[in-house]
Scaffold this motif. Structure first.
Motif, short mmCIF file in Angstrom:
data_model
loop_
_atom_site.label_atom_id
_atom_site.label_comp_id
_atom_site.label_asym_id
_atom_site.label_seq_id
_atom_site.Cartn_x
_atom_site.Cartn_y
_atom_site.Cartn_z
N HIS A 20 -4.78 0.92 8.00
CA HIS A 20 -6.07 1.60 8.05
C HIS A 20 -6.94 1.14 6.89
CE1 HIS A 20 -3.87 3.96 5.07
NE2 HIS A 20 -5.04 4.34 4.59
N ASP A 22 -9.68 2.96 4.19
CA ASP A 22 -10.12 4.29 3.78
C ASP A 22 -11.60 4.45 4.13
OD1 ASP A 22 -7.57 4.63 2.85
OD2 ASP A 22 -8.10 4.59 0.72
N ASN A 58 -9.02 1.67 -4.79
CA ASN A 58 -9.23 1.14 -3.45
C ASN A 58 -10.67 1.42 -2.99
OD1 ASN A 58 -8.32 -0.11 -1.17
ND2 ASN A 58 -7.41 1.71 -0.26
N HIS A 76 -4.92 -1.57 4.66
CA HIS A 76 -3.65 -1.38 3.95
C HIS A 76 -2.74 -0.45 4.74
CE1 HIS A 76 -6.43 1.71 2.52
NE2 HIS A 76 -5.40 2.48 2.26
FE LIG Z 1 -5.42 4.56 2.50
#
Ligand SMILES: [Fe+2]
Ligand SMILES: O=C(O)CCC(=O)C(=O)O
Length: 153
Positions: A20, A22, A58, A76
């Motif tokens: 996925h 984020d 991230n 990731h």
């Molecule tokens: Fe994530």
């Protein structure tokens, strides 16, 4: 902040968290020494090796759109290992749902670049991600992992 515990992999299965991106602004992850977080780079899954005392930063989809894809929201996943449990903490920095998201002038008009995304209300995007999660397409090959391409121009 989420505190996560991943159970040891079994002989049949080691998926901890499916691939996925984020959807929020930015995520800070603290992982223990077990490892298992992987980032997709040029078609290969690269382990984000645990480094003592470090925090993984991230970039999320919101920053990807605001920066007109100058900063990328990486794909990731987490794979579970044998025979250990894995623990991690993730802090998801977010914006209010009513906010309008579009590439900023600093990354478009001011530098002569065309916008790579059309604008949207953040809530609309969150709802789209949720729908994709709870009503996934029946064919696995139709599952969309990076929903933000929906707004790509
Ligand atoms: Fe994530
Ligand atoms: O547990 C991790 O290391 C990553 C968690 C994650 O990617 C997420 O919750 O979005």
């Amino acid at each position: 902040m989420s505190a996560m515990r991943y159970f040891p992999a079994t002989e049949e299965e080691n998926n901890g968290l499916s691939a996925h991106e984020d959807g929020n602004c930015i995520t800070f992850v603290i992982q223990d020494g077990v490892g298992g977080l992987e980032v997709l780079k040029d078609g290969d899954w690269v382990p984000a090796e645990p480094v003592d005392g470090s925090i993984i930063v991230n970039i999320g989809d919101v920053i990807q759109v605001l920066s007109n894809k100058k900063l990328k929201s990486p794909m990731h996943r987490v794979v579970r290992k044998q025979p250990v449990h894995r623990h991690s903490f993730a802090f998801f920095f977010n914006i209010h749902g009513d906010k309008w998201i579009e590439p900023l002038p600093e990354f478009t008009t001011k530098i002569g670049e065309s916008p790579r995304y059309r604008g949207f209300v953040f809530n609309e995007y969150m709802q789209m991600r949720m729908r994709a999660k709870i009503h996934p397409p029946s064919r696995p090959e139709d599952v969309v992992h990076n929903n933000i391409t929906h707004y790509a121009i």
